[in-house]
Scaffold this active site. Structure first.
Site, short mmCIF file in Angstrom:
data_model
loop_
_atom_site.label_atom_id
_atom_site.label_comp_id
_atom_site.label_asym_id
_atom_site.label_seq_id
_atom_site.Cartn_x
_atom_site.Cartn_y
_atom_site.Cartn_z
CG ASP A 98 -1.93 1.11 1.18
OD1 ASP A 98 -3.04 0.87 0.65
OD2 ASP A 98 -1.64 2.22 1.67
CG ASN B 48 -3.75 11.54 -5.77
OD1 ASN B 48 -2.98 11.51 -6.72
ND2 ASN B 48 -4.46 10.50 -5.40
CG HIS C 78 -6.19 13.31 -9.05
ND1 HIS C 78 -6.47 12.32 -8.13
CD2 HIS C 78 -6.95 14.37 -8.69
CE1 HIS C 78 -7.37 12.76 -7.26
NE2 HIS C 78 -7.68 14.00 -7.58
CG ASP D 131 -3.14 8.78 -12.50
OD1 ASP D 131 -3.64 8.24 -11.48
OD2 ASP D 131 -3.80 9.41 -13.35
CD GLU E 225 -4.41 4.19 -1.69
OE1 GLU E 225 -4.63 4.55 -0.52
OE2 GLU E 225 -5.24 4.29 -2.59
#
Length: 384
Positions: free
Chosen positions: A261, A269, A274, A278, A304
């Protein structure tokens, strides 16, 4: 059995036109697959060539002998192009035109134009070449097609073989003579029309089947793939993971599960957008996949959150892989040093058996322990 030539020609024209229109409709319904468009063109050109060929004996022989055969040779070339495009290659325009050009140039020679036997041999040879190229396209791309191509290959080779036989045995019979002899037995021209009709129907059916099968494979792959990272999604991981566990249990091999994780992903973010989030997901995927073996299973099972199933690996081997992933990810250059990190929970089949849901549950416990202890670390189950 007697095959009536006029009836066969009419049936041939009708069925080729019908199948060609159906292929055209199928292509218009799914424009992303050009294969059916080229197949439709081949069939409809075959209809036109057959209609022109049936005009022999009406005082305009250059129309069926020259133009009609030019159209038929382009039709054969379009069948080759159909297989070429299905195999993922671009149409070859000079190759498409070659047969028609050769035929037109030869017809300028009076000796060739007047010899029915030579015309039949050359026309059949051109058809053999295009049909052989169709078979070659299927064979050379067999590893990448991932569909049942053998029926199409078999049909194509049979069609090529038929025209090879025609070169040897067909000495030629004028069209009007073939029509006149329809009620007196079967001639080779009747067999030619009949075989061409069956080939057109067969190749249309198997091509449509191949197109449909490939479309289903693409949809199935899309349903099991994470679009951002390109690895398997949760459904793919659960399905493939079950197979791996069953196989390892059968062989008595240990399995280790890594549950990963990304730390502070929401903050990442919020701070950088974002697009940066990504980018971090893609970067982590690249590092994790680089640490996996071919037999291992890896997937993105949440926003994630990622999971790795390591075949023939205990928790010690899993910890080594996890540490390598954690270290390489933390060392990636990003906006600021220390922004990227991952916490990883580890459990093996020794503690959880070969039950995937139990492995995930215990690895989740280890993962939360790693989070509680400050993140950016690995934690084996059971946590201290």
């Amino acid at each position: 059995m007697q095959l009536n030539v006029p009836t066969l020609v009419l049936v041939d024209i009708y069925i080729l036109a019908l199948v060609g229109i159906l292929m055209l409709h199928a292509w218009r319904r799914g424009r992303r697959e050009p294969t059916l468009g080229y197949l439709s063109a081949a069939l409809l050109l075959g209809v036109l060539g057959t209609v022109l060929g049936s005009l022999r004996g009406m005082g305009v022989d250059y129309l069926p002998l020259v133009i009609g055969n030019v159209v038929l040779h382009i039709s054969a070339a379009m069948t080759w192009t159909t297989m070429r495009v299905f195999a993922g290659r671009q149409p070859h325009v000079p190759g498409i035109c070659a047969g028609a050009v050769i035929w037109t140039v030869l017809c300028l020679n009076p000796a060739f134009y007047e010899s029915l036997t030579v015309r039949i041999a050359v026309s059949s040879l051109i058809t053999v070449c295009y049909t052989g190229l169709s078979a070659y396209e299927l064979w050379r791309s067999r590893q990448s097609l991932e569909v049942a191509y053998l029926p199409a290959l078999a049909l194509t080779l049979f069609h090529m073989g038929f025209y090879c036989v025609r070169i040897i045995v067909d000495r030629g019979m004028p069209f009007d003579a073939a029509v006149a002899s329809s009620g007196q037995g079967t001639n080779f021209f009747s067999l030619l029309v009949f075989e061409t009709l069956l080939y057109a129907i067969g190749i249309s059916f198997v091509t449509l089947s191949m197109v449909k099968e490939r479309a289903e494979l693409k949809f199935r792959a899309a349903a099991y793939c994470d679009p951002l990272t390109g690895v398997g999604n949760r459904r793919a991981f659960m399905t493939t993971g079950e197979y791996l566990l069953e196989s390892c249990e059968h062989r008595g091999e240990p399995v280790a599960l890594l549950l990963c994780d990304l730390d502070h992903f929401k903050r990442l973010n919020d701070n950088y957008g974002h697009a940066s989030g990504d980018e971090a997901l893609v970067a982590f995927t690249r590092i994790a996949v680089g640490s996996m073996r071919k037999q291992d299973v890896f997937g993105r099972i949440g926003g994630e959150e990622f999971a790795c199933l390591l075949a023939d690996a205990d928790d010690e081997a899993g910890a080594q892989v996890a540490e390598r992933i954690r270290r390489e990810f933390a060392e990636l250059p990003f906006q600021e040093p220390g922004e990227l990190s991952v916490s990883i929970g580890i459990v093996s089949s020794r503690e959880a058996g070969y039950d995937l849901f139990r492995l995930l549950s215990l690895a989740d416990d280890a993962l939360y322990a790693a989070k509680d202890k400050g993140r950016n670390r690995i934690q084996r189950y059971p946590a201290d």
